[in-house]
Scaffold this motif. Structure first.
Motif, PDB file in Angstrom:
ATOM      1  N   VAL A 187       1.094  -1.362  -0.514  1.00 13.35           N
ATOM      2  CA  VAL A 187       0.155   0.133   0.314  1.00 13.35           C
ATOM      3  C   VAL A 187       0.487   0.638   0.104  1.00 13.35           C
ATOM      4  O   VAL A 187       1.702   1.583   0.837  1.00 13.35           O
ATOM      5  CB  VAL A 187      -1.515   0.533   1.499  1.00 13.35           C
ATOM      6  N   PHE A 188       0.338   2.131  -1.359  1.00 14.62           N
ATOM      7  CA  PHE A 188       1.754   3.116  -0.902  1.00 14.62           C
ATOM      8  C   PHE A 188       0.250   4.301  -1.221  1.00 14.62           C
ATOM      9  O   PHE A 188      -0.913   3.963  -1.259  1.00 14.62           O
ATOM     10  CB  PHE A 188       1.601   3.208  -2.796  1.00 14.62           C
ATOM     11  N   GLN A 189       0.774   5.125   0.444  1.00 17.08           N
ATOM     12  CA  GLN A 189       0.055   6.214   1.014  1.00 17.08           C
ATOM     13  C   GLN A 189       0.848   7.530   1.403  1.00 17.08           C
ATOM     14  O   GLN A 189       1.917   7.288   2.162  1.00 17.08           O
ATOM     15  CB  GLN A 189      -1.067   4.666   1.666  1.00 17.08           C
TER      16      GLN A 189
ATOM     17  N   ALA B 211       4.108   1.394   2.373  1.00 12.19           N
ATOM     18  CA  ALA B 211       4.302   2.473   2.425  1.00 12.19           C
ATOM     19  C   ALA B 211       4.417   3.545   2.524  1.00 12.19           C
ATOM     20  O   ALA B 211       4.263   3.805   1.442  1.00 12.19           O
ATOM     21  CB  ALA B 211       5.418   1.737   1.113  1.00 12.19           C
ATOM     22  N   ASP B 212       4.582   4.475   3.427  1.00  8.95           N
ATOM     23  CA  ASP B 212       4.119   5.884   3.858  1.00  8.95           C
ATOM     24  C   ASP B 212       5.163   7.118   2.904  1.00  8.95           C
ATOM     25  O   ASP B 212       5.780   6.884   3.250  1.00  8.95           O
ATOM     26  CB  ASP B 212       3.275   5.444   5.167  1.00  8.95           C
ATOM     27  N   PHE B 213       4.131   7.186   2.504  1.00 13.19           N
ATOM     28  CA  PHE B 213       5.355   9.054   2.304  1.00 13.19           C
ATOM     29  C   PHE B 213       4.723  10.294   3.438  1.00 13.19           C
ATOM     30  O   PHE B 213       3.119  11.321   2.097  1.00 13.19           O
ATOM     31  CB  PHE B 213       4.673   9.116   0.782  1.00 13.19           C
TER      32      PHE B 213
ATOM     33  N   LEU C 184      -2.409   3.954  -3.746  1.00 13.71           N
ATOM     34  CA  LEU C 184      -2.291   2.897  -5.349  1.00 13.71           C
ATOM     35  C   LEU C 184      -1.829   1.743  -3.804  1.00 13.71           C
ATOM     36  O   LEU C 184      -1.053   1.354  -3.055  1.00 13.71           O
ATOM     37  CB  LEU C 184      -0.666   2.479  -5.952  1.00 13.71           C
ATOM     38  N   VAL C 185      -2.631   0.174  -4.260  1.00 10.75           N
ATOM     39  CA  VAL C 185      -2.829  -0.978  -3.447  1.00 10.75           C
ATOM     40  C   VAL C 185      -2.149  -2.395  -4.644  1.00 10.75           C
ATOM     41  O   VAL C 185      -3.034  -2.036  -5.713  1.00 10.75           O
ATOM     42  CB  VAL C 185      -4.273  -1.676  -3.188  1.00 10.75           C
TER      43      VAL C 185
END
Length: 148
Positions: free
Chosen positions: A44-46, A80-82, A113-114
């Motif tokens: 998970v991009f978040q 994957a945190d931003f 984005l998952v």
């Protein structure tokens, strides 16, 4: 009376831990765990502190007891945190790893984005936020898995 309160508190903590989503933040660990348990990885991009749809996805899907129960023995959950706020700043190592993951799997920079991956890191499918039930979201994630 104190014993009852202590027992109740412990039971409450234990029940939350049982339902808690076990998020991994290290890609190598996620691949090892997925391989060991014959599971796929949900990457998970978040942007946890700035991305509205990311926050909704967390609240409506990832934090729901229904999704946690469904995914518990099915996926390795990799985050994957931003974050943008100083208070939520990640370590240099974590930031570098997340940047590398984005380079490999999210070079368009979509949030959220998952990405569903197999245990070797091969992309099986991608999706974003959808306003659907946790069960329907789980079903979409599992639909990317190859038929055996």
């Amino acid at each position: 009376m104190k014993k009852i309160l202590c027992f109740s508190a412990l039971a409450l903590v234990f029940s939350f831990n049982m339902l808690g989503q076990n998020w991994v933040t290290n890609f190598d660990e996620a691949k090892q765990e997925a391989s060991k348990n014959n599971e796929n990885i949900v990457l998970v991009f978040q942007g946890s502190d700035w991305c509205g749809p990311c926050i909704k996805l967390n609240k409506e899907i990832w934090s729901s007891s229904e999704f946690k129960k469904l995914s518990k023995d099915h996926f390795v959950m990799l985050k994957a945190d931003f974050p943008r706020k100083k208070a939520n700043k990640l370590s240099k190592e974590q930031t570098a790893q997340n940047d590398k993951l984005a380079e490999l799997y999210n070079n368009e920079g979509y949030f959220p984005l998952v990405v569903v991956l197999n245990s070797n890191g091969k992309v099986l499918g991608k999706m974003g936020y959808e306003k659907i039930s946790p069960k329907a979201y789980f079903d979409k994630l599992t639909s990317f898995e190859p038929l055996l």
